[in-house]
Design an enzyme around this catalytic site. Structure first.
Site, PDB file in Angstrom:
ATOM      1  CB  VAL A  10     -45.783  11.091  17.473  1.00 52.24           C
ATOM      2  CG1 VAL A  10     -46.470  10.647  16.200  1.00 52.24           C
ATOM      3  CG2 VAL A  10     -46.603  12.168  18.160  1.00 52.24           C
ATOM      4  CB  SER A  11     -49.024   8.430  21.390  1.00 47.37           C
ATOM      5  OG  SER A  11     -49.281   9.650  22.054  1.00 47.37           O
ATOM      6  CB  THR A  12     -53.325   8.932  18.259  1.00 49.54           C
ATOM      7  OG1 THR A  12     -53.002   7.780  17.486  1.00 49.54           O
ATOM      8  CG2 THR A  12     -54.427   9.714  17.570  1.00 49.54           C
ATOM      9  CB  SER A  13     -53.092  11.542  22.836  1.00 53.19           C
ATOM     10  OG  SER A  13     -51.935  10.947  23.410  1.00 53.19           O
ATOM     11  CD  GLU A  14     -46.936  11.483  23.369  1.00 48.15           C
ATOM     12  OE1 GLU A  14     -46.633  11.292  24.548  1.00 48.15           O
ATOM     13  OE2 GLU A  14     -46.323  10.983  22.405  1.00 48.15           O
TER      14      GLU A  14
END
Length: 217
Positions: A10-14
């Site tokens: 997961v990316s931070t924004s997701e």
């Protein structure tokens, strides 16, 4: 015995987006193992990255691939874009004869189908990006102040953060007492649910939501 190595990303924004969170990915993997896997099976290792899918230099993914090559275990991901957002990177992995890739959300897909899906997904992302840029240019041509739009978004985000902080403070005394008593995050979640207290999103408490409240406090 069938062996798997699982990888979630997961990316931070997701992290807060539905369908992309770590819990959702683990749920999809569990469904695959329960309903579509050969039996008996075992998961010999689990790896997790918090990093953009456009960045192919991910340490945990590198470990997962290395172990898959060494052991012959299948590399299992929830969705194809959790592995990468680049067709070229996915194609390289699928061409590696030492790596057998499985995608939980497409349990019966072969390598050819996965490659086609990755290419279509990349085209869709490119189109969305172009559409967003065109919309911004159109808005600018109409005299819309884009900076003002960002300011409004920032204010909404700040208001949401304030609300979340206030909510965390309201349940922290109970959470703190249970934590001090040695209760696990799962037991604390059960206690909050039994007490009729809703989670920050208005649903049931989970160990993860309890952990987030503690971290926010």
């Amino acid at each position: 015995m069938k062996q798997y190595i699982t990888y979630i990303r997961v990316s931070t924004s997701e992290q807060g987006k539905s369908g992309l969170g770590l819990e959702a990915q683990q749920r999809d993997i569990d469904i695959f193992l329960d309903q579509f896997s050969e039996v008996p099976f075992e998961v010999i290792a689990r790896f997790q990255d918090v990093q953009s899918g456009g960045d192919d230099d991910r340490p945990e993914l590198a470990k997962a691939l290395a172990m898959a090559r060494k052991t012959g275990a299948d590399l299992l991901v929830a969705k194809l874009d959790r592995l990468s957002r680049k067709v070229s990177f996915i194609a390289t992995i699928m061409d590696d004869k030492r790596v057998n890739l499985r995608v939980a959300s497409m349990p019966h897909a072969d390598k050819f189908q996965l490659h086609i899906y990755a290419a279509l997904a990349e085209q869709e992302r490119d189109f969305i990006s172009a559409r967003t840029k065109a919309a911004l240019q159109s808005a600018k041509a109409r005299g819309v102040k884009l900076g003002g739009m960002r300011d409004k978004t920032m204010k909404r985000n700040e208001a949401a953060k304030t609300k979340a902080d206030r909510f965390a403070a309201s349940v922290l005394p109970l959470v703190g007492k249970l934590r001090d008593a040695g209760e696990t995050l799962e037991n604390i979640a059960d206690a909050l649910n039994e007490a009729g207290k809703l989670s920050p999103r208005g649903g049931q408490w989970t160990a993860t939501s309890v952990k987030r409240v503690i971290e926010r406090a």
